[in-house]
Design an enzyme around this catalytic site. Structure first.
Site, PDB file in Angstrom:
ATOM      1  N   TYR A   1      11.158   0.946  -5.827  1.00 47.55           N
ATOM      2  CA  TYR A   1      10.950  -0.413  -5.223  1.00 47.55           C
ATOM      3  C   TYR A   1      12.485  -0.751  -4.459  1.00 47.55           C
ATOM      4  CZ  TYR A   1      10.551  -5.330  -5.089  1.00 47.55           C
ATOM      5  OH  TYR A   1      10.384  -6.575  -4.687  1.00 47.55           O
TER       6      TYR A   1
ATOM      7  N   ASN B   1       4.824  -8.572   4.578  1.00 43.60           N
ATOM      8  CA  ASN B   1       5.330  -9.178   3.309  1.00 43.60           C
ATOM      9  C   ASN B   1       4.652  -8.397   1.902  1.00 43.60           C
ATOM     10  OD1 ASN B   1       6.139 -11.257   1.275  1.00 43.60           O
ATOM     11  ND2 ASN B   1       3.823 -11.533   1.270  1.00 43.60           N
TER      12      ASN B   1
ATOM     13  N   LYS C   1      13.153  -1.271  -0.568  1.00 44.54           N
ATOM     14  CA  LYS C   1      13.516  -2.482   0.159  1.00 44.54           C
ATOM     15  C   LYS C   1      14.931  -2.216   1.044  1.00 44.54           C
ATOM     16  CE  LYS C   1      10.269  -5.179  -1.394  1.00 44.54           C
ATOM     17  NZ  LYS C   1       9.342  -5.591  -0.578  1.00 44.54           N
TER      18      LYS C   1
ATOM     19  N   ASP D   1      -5.590  -2.443   4.270  1.00 43.85           N
ATOM     20  CA  ASP D   1      -4.718  -1.745   3.439  1.00 43.85           C
ATOM     21  C   ASP D   1      -3.385  -1.558   4.258  1.00 43.85           C
ATOM     22  OD1 ASP D   1      -3.201  -0.066   2.121  1.00 43.85           O
ATOM     23  OD2 ASP D   1      -4.900   0.917   1.055  1.00 43.85           O
TER      24      ASP D   1
HETATM   25  N1  LIG Z   1       8.180 -12.055  -6.910  1.00 45.16           N
HETATM   26  C1  LIG Z   1       9.470 -11.775  -6.527  1.00 45.16           C
HETATM   27  O1  LIG Z   1      10.360 -11.965  -7.383  1.00 45.16           O
HETATM   28  C2  LIG Z   1      10.002 -11.033  -5.342  1.00 45.16           C
HETATM   29  C3  LIG Z   1      11.212 -10.871  -5.115  1.00 45.16           C
HETATM   30  C4  LIG Z   1      11.910 -10.342  -4.192  1.00 45.16           C
HETATM   31  C5  LIG Z   1      10.880  -9.965  -3.343  1.00 45.16           C
HETATM   32  N2  LIG Z   1       9.818  -9.881  -3.281  1.00 45.16           N
HETATM   33  C6  LIG Z   1       8.748  -9.210  -2.418  1.00 45.16           C
HETATM   34  O2  LIG Z   1       7.986 -10.388  -1.594  1.00 45.16           O
HETATM   35  C7  LIG Z   1       6.573  -9.804  -1.484  1.00 45.16           C
HETATM   36  C8  LIG Z   1       5.552 -10.687  -1.931  1.00 45.16           C
HETATM   37  O3  LIG Z   1       5.758 -10.441  -3.224  1.00 45.16           O
HETATM   38  P1  LIG Z   1       4.809 -11.596  -4.405  1.00 45.16           P
HETATM   39  O4  LIG Z   1       5.596 -11.906  -5.594  1.00 45.16           O
HETATM   40  O5  LIG Z   1       4.459 -12.660  -3.580  1.00 45.16           O
HETATM   41  O6  LIG Z   1       3.517 -10.626  -4.649  1.00 45.16           O
HETATM   42  P2  LIG Z   1       2.248 -10.909  -5.205  1.00 45.16           P
HETATM   43  O7  LIG Z   1       1.882  -9.728  -6.023  1.00 45.16           O
HETATM   44  O8  LIG Z   1       1.866 -12.074  -5.971  1.00 45.16           O
HETATM   45  O9  LIG Z   1       1.425 -10.740  -3.786  1.00 45.16           O
HETATM   46  C9  LIG Z   1       1.256  -9.215  -2.932  1.00 45.16           C
HETATM   47  C10 LIG Z   1      -0.058  -9.507  -2.181  1.00 45.16           C
HETATM   48  O10 LIG Z   1       0.118  -8.071  -1.556  1.00 45.16           O
HETATM   49  C11 LIG Z   1      -1.221  -7.532  -1.763  1.00 45.16           C
HETATM   50  N3  LIG Z   1      -1.065  -6.208  -1.400  1.00 45.16           N
HETATM   51  C12 LIG Z   1      -0.842  -5.381  -2.270  1.00 45.16           C
HETATM   52  N4  LIG Z   1      -0.951  -4.087  -1.895  1.00 45.16           N
HETATM   53  C13 LIG Z   1      -1.525  -4.101  -0.594  1.00 45.16           C
HETATM   54  C14 LIG Z   1      -1.827  -3.241   0.154  1.00 45.16           C
HETATM   55  N5  LIG Z   1      -1.729  -1.823   0.136  1.00 45.16           N
HETATM   56  N6  LIG Z   1      -2.618  -3.922   1.430  1.00 45.16           N
HETATM   57  C15 LIG Z   1      -2.765  -5.044   1.817  1.00 45.16           C
HETATM   58  N7  LIG Z   1      -2.225  -5.843   0.757  1.00 45.16           N
HETATM   59  C16 LIG Z   1      -1.758  -5.505  -0.463  1.00 45.16           C
HETATM   60  C17 LIG Z   1      -1.838  -8.117  -3.049  1.00 45.16           C
HETATM   61  O11 LIG Z   1      -3.246  -8.112  -2.969  1.00 45.16           O
HETATM   62  C18 LIG Z   1      -1.262  -9.247  -2.991  1.00 45.16           C
HETATM   63  O12 LIG Z   1      -2.196 -10.716  -2.567  1.00 45.16           O
HETATM   64  C19 LIG Z   1       6.789  -8.371  -1.918  1.00 45.16           C
HETATM   65  O13 LIG Z   1       7.139  -7.444  -0.832  1.00 45.16           O
HETATM   66  C20 LIG Z   1       7.729  -8.425  -2.866  1.00 45.16           C
HETATM   67  O14 LIG Z   1       8.456  -7.010  -3.191  1.00 45.16           O
HETATM   68  C21 LIG Z   1       9.144 -10.515  -4.421  1.00 45.16           C
END
Ligand SMILES: NC(=O)c1ccc[n+]([C@@H]2O[C@H](COP(=O)([O-])OP(=O)(O)OC[C@H]3O[C@@H](n4cnc5c(N)ncnc54)[C@H](O)[C@@H]3O)[C@@H](O)[C@H]2O)c1
Length: 254
Positions: A153, A85, A157, A58
Site C-alpha cells: 500500500y 481514487n 501510494k 475494474d
Molecule cells: N480511508 C482512509 O483512511 C484513507 C486514507 C488515505 C488514503 N485513502 C485512499 O483513499 C481512496 C478511497 O478510500 P476509501 O477509504 O474511501 O475506500 P472505500 O473502500 O470506502 O472505497 C473504495 C471504492 O473503490 C472501489 N474499488 C475497489 N477496487 C476497485 C477496482 N479494481 N475497480 C473499481 N473500483 C474499485 C470499491 O468498490 C469502493 O467502492 C483509496 O485510494 C485509499 O487508499 C484512504
C-alpha cells in the site's frame, strides 16, 4: 458555490467513502458526475444520489477504463475532472516479512496501475479541450513511515505521488493540472468498525494527529473540490496533504 456547472467529473471508487463524498460534493456544485466502481450496487446507488451515471469497470483493466472515459465524454461532451481514487488496503498486505507476492501485486495493480490507466485514458480528452484537472488519491503514508506497515500500500501510494508530479509538470502548458491528494486517516465504516473492536489500535494512531481525531470523508471531498476547480488554477504537481497536521507534528497536544 457552483464551480463545476457544465463540467463532467469521472470518479473512480465513487461508490463508497471518499469517492462517494466527493461525488456528492462535486454534484452539489453543478458537475455531471460519472461514478466508476467495481461494486455495482454501491455504484448505482451513488450515481442515483448525485443524479449522475454509473459505469461498471475494474480500474485495473485498460479496456474497461478506456470505455468508462469514452462513455463520460460521449454522454456529457467533455472530461473536465478525473478523480482517480479507487484503492484497497487488504489485511494480507502487512509487514514486508509476512506479505506475499500475490498481495503485493494485487495492491500495486488496484492502487497504482489503475492510476496510470486512468490518467492515460483521461489525458487525450483533456488535451483536446486544452483544459482539465486530474486528482489522484495518494495517502499521507507516501510522505511518512509507519511501524504499522502495509508495505505494498505504502509503496503504491509513493508511486501515485511520483506519477502525479511528473504528469503535472509534463502537461502544465497544455492547461492540464495533475495533483496528488494525500489524506490522513479517514473515518470510513471499515476504520470505525476496526477501531471500535480495538480502541488501543485507534489510540496508537490518534496520538499522532494534532486534532486528536480522524478526518470525515466530507473534509477530504472539500479538498478534492478545491483541487479540481479553477480556484486551484496555480496548483499542479503538488502533494496536497489533508492530514490534520500529522506530517508536521513532533509532539501533539495532550
Ligand atoms: N480511508 C482512509 O483512511 C484513507 C486514507 C488515505 C488514503 N485513502 C485512499 O483513499 C481512496 C478511497 O478510500 P476509501 O477509504 O474511501 O475506500 P472505500 O473502500 O470506502 O472505497 C473504495 C471504492 O473503490 C472501489 N474499488 C475497489 N477496487 C476497485 C477496482 N479494481 N475497480 C473499481 N473500483 C474499485 C470499491 O468498490 C469502493 O467502492 C483509496 O485510494 C485509499 O487508499 C484512504
Amino acid at each position: 458555490m457552483r464551480r463545476f456547472e457544465g463540467r463532467t467529473a469521472v470518479i473512480t471508487g465513487g461508490g463508497s467513502g471518499i469517492g462517494k463524498a466527493s461525488a456528492l460534493r462535486l454534484a452539489e456544485e453543478g458537475a455531471n458526475v460519472v461514478v466508476v466502481d467495481l461494486d455495482r450496487e454501491a455504484g448505482e446507488q451513488a450515481a442515483k444520489e448525485v443524479g449522475g451515471r454509473y459505469v461498471a469497470a475494474d480500474v485495473t483493466d485498460g479496456d474497461q477504463v478506456a470505455a468508462a472515459f469514452a462513455e463520460a465524454n460521449r454522454d456529457y461532451g467533455s472530461v473536465d475532472v478525473a478523480f482517480n481514487n479507487a484503492g484497497i488496503s487488504p489485511p494480507d498486505d502487512d509487514s514486508i516479512l509476512e506479505t506475499g507476492l500475490d498481495a503485493w501485486r494485487r495492491v500495486q495493480e488496484v492502487n497504482l496501475t489503475s492510476v496510470y490507466l486512468c490518467c492515460k485514458h483521461a489525458l487525450p480528452y483533456m488535451r483536446e479541450q486544452g483544459r482539465g484537472s486530474i486528482v489522484n488519491t495518494a495517502s499521507f503514508v507516501a510522505t511518512m513511515g509507519a511501524a504499522t506497515s502495509q508495505i505494498s500500500y505504502t509503496a503504491s501510494k509513493g508511486g501515485v505521488l511520483a506519477l502525479s508530479r511528473e504528469l503535472g509538470v509534463q502537461f502544465a502548458r497544455e492547461g492540464i493540472r495533475v495533483n496528488a491528494l494525500s489524506p490522513g486517516p479517514v473515518n470510513t465504516p471499515l476504520l470505525k468498525e476496526l477501531f471500535a473492536k480495538d480502541p488501543e489500535r485507534a489510540q496508537r494512531r490518534l496520538v499522532h494527529v494534532p486534532f486528536g481525531r480522524f478526518a470525515e470523508p466530507e473534509e477530504i471531498a472539500a479538498a478534492v473540490a478545491f483541487l479540481a476547480s479553477d480556484d486551484a488554477s496555480f496548483i499542479t504537481a503538488s502533494n496536497f496533504l489533508v492530514d490534520g497536521g500529522i506530517s508536521g507534528a513532533y509532539v501533539t497536544p495532550l
